[in-house]
Design an enzyme around this catalytic site. Structure first.
Site: not given
Ligand code: NDP
Length: 470
Positions: A15, A34, A76, A104, A130, A188, A191, A262, A289
């Site tokens: 951000g 925040r 966020v 995302n 991205s 992704n 990726e 993630k 992974r």
């Protein structure tokens, strides 16, 4: 005070950099975070750009600072924080205001939020971004989903801040509701596959050929001057060339071999499965992974199973490395073919009409998988005609014919050496499966009919059939 053109909520890594990028391109922006202290700290560090940044202590203040109809970017963490912010911002938003989730998000959430916005005054836009921190600051690749009217309202700012490839902005409206976030997810996923296949070639050089990090780094540096030229190959060379200042050891040799994730890779694999589209290289990369994270179990298993006995190698190391370059190219073609096939299927399923050539074009700069290669993909889609799969597009047939023999040899060699190459080997199996006119599913159908009377089709007769099983 002069009103801002746009607002932004969430001054974290992405951000804050996106806000500076927006201000730098001449747009006045109102920001809120925040934790309020972060807002003042951000403005204090913005230098001359602070003149175009309006710090806000409350969301009410933020909305009041923007010229209606008001676009507000949410940067966020995906999931609940987005819903929490929408719950507060929604009632503050008026007719024509646009709330833009640039995190995302899972596209299913974006579809739900779009439906929820239909009952409210504001419009909801799901925007995939991205390029990491650097991209956000100097030009990311931006994939927008939502209604075209909202896109036209934000188009100027988005095109201004996006990366440019030979002057062309790497941002586009891709379709309604979740289209942008879906495309970002598959970006992704690709990726993940790209990174995994690069890591697998590194593994063959490190453990099969006994090469050191710097030596392997030089190989990637060379590959980056060829057809594999890409941001990921470039940074791989740089990572491998970097030494730890304290110990003088290559940093890569000190990094624990447990990869994080993630969710976007996993979502890509799940969506591919849900759509019934094989995306084996992406799935293998996600699984790799997960397996990497099982460090203690792997260490225990390594004590039980010794690696295969060393094989006599007749091929010179330099030739093995040259084969790996081609193997990586072939694997990459298969993995990208899978990603684009998933997007094509999703486009039909959700009625998005995703523009494939545009997607390839906006990935040529700004994003993590940026490369020359995407220019060839864009050209293949732009050439017109129905492309069932990238692997059968003429330009890729030529590349694949040059490269798949090396993929075959490299995967075979890795198997004999006991080195795991899950993404490369599944890319090869996908290619071989895709080019096999008569496969082995006839037997699967026979088995299914045997135990479950599921029926099958025959090659010599039409209509559903059953076998004469005893
Ligand atoms: P950071 O952790 O750096 O920043 C998160 C920001 O969100 C902070 O400003 C934080 O505020 C705020 N925040 C967290 N929870 C809430 C909440 N419940 N309500 C309101 N604000 C909240 O994250 P990133 O900038 O890295 O990521 C933001 C989004 O961008 C994510 O969806 C991420 O997946 C996506 N993304 C990240 C990329 C990256 O390379 N980092 C690349 C592309 C996309 P506070 O200061 O108060 O904690």
């Amino acid at each position: 005070m002069e009103k801002a053109e746009i607002g932004l909520v969430g001054l974290g890594t992405m951000g804050s950099n996106l806000a500076l990028n927006i201000a730098e391109k001449g747009h006045r922006i109102a920001v809120w975070n925040r934790t309020g202290a972060r807002t003042s700290e951000f403005v204090a560090q913005a230098g001359p750009l602070a003149d175009r940044i309006v710090p806000c202590a409350t969301l009410e203040e933020l909305m009041a600072a923007i010229e209606p109809p008001r676009p507000v970017i949410l940067m966020v963490p995906a999931g609940r924080p987005v819903d929490e912010q929408l719950a507060v911002l929604g009632p503050l938003a008026g007719k024509g205001d646009i709330l833009i989730d640039a995190g995302n998000a899972n596209f299913h959430d974006t579809q739900r939020r779009t439906r929820e916005a239909e009952g409210a005054d504001y419009a909801f836009v799901g925007m995939g971004v991205s390029g990491g921190e650097e991209g956000a600051r100097h030009g990311p690749s931006i994939m927008v989903g939502g209604d075209p009217a909202s896109w036209h309202r934000i188009e100027k700012v988005i095109l201004d801040i996006a990366a440019k490839y030979e002057g062309e902005p790497c941002a586009a409206w891709l379709g309604p509701d979740g289209a942008g976030h879906f495309v970002k997810t598959i970006h992704n996923g690709i990726e993940y596959a790209d990174m995994q296949m690069i890591a697998e070639t590194y593994g063959i050089m490190r453990d099969g050929l006994g090469m050191g990090a710097h030596e392997i780094g030089k190989v990637f540096e060379g590959w980056n001057r060829g057809r594999l030229n890409s941001y990921l190959i470039e940074i791989t060379a740089r990572v491998l060339a970097t030494d730890d200042p304290q110990t003088g050891t290559p940093v890569v040799d000190l990094i624990l071999d447990k990869a994080g994730q993630k969710g976007t890779g996993r979502w890509s694999a799940i969506e591919a499965q849900m759509l019934g589209v094989p995306a084996t290289a992406i799935e293998a990369a996600v699984a790799a992974r997960s397996l990497s994270a099982m460090k203690e179990e792997r260490e225990a298993a390594a004590r039980i199973y010794a690696p295969p006995a060393p094989q006599a190698v007749a091929t010179a190391a330099a030739d093995i490395v040259a084969e790996l370059e081609l193997a990586l190219l072939a694997g990459k073609i298969a993995a990208y073919a899978q990603g684009f096939a998933v997007m094509q299927a999703a486009s039909v399923e959700h009625g998005w009409n995703l523009p494939m050539a545009t997607i390839a074009r906006i990935w040529r700069a700004g994003c993590i998988i940026r490369s020359q290669f995407l220019g060839s993909i864009a050209a293949a889609f732009e050439a017109g005609g129905e492309i069932a799969n990238l692997m059968v597009a003429p330009a890729f047939v030529e590349m694949m014919n040059q490269a798949h023999p090396a993929l075959r040899i490299s995967v075979g060699r890795a198997a004999l050496w006991g080195l795991p190459v899950p993404a490369l080997s599944s890319a090869l199996a996908y290619f071989d499966g895709y080019r096999q006119a008569r496969g082995t599913a006839n037997l699967i159908q026979g088995q299914r009919d045997f135990f479950g009377a599921h029926g099958f089709e025959r090659i010599d007769r039409s209509g559903p059939q059953h076998g004469p099983w005893a």
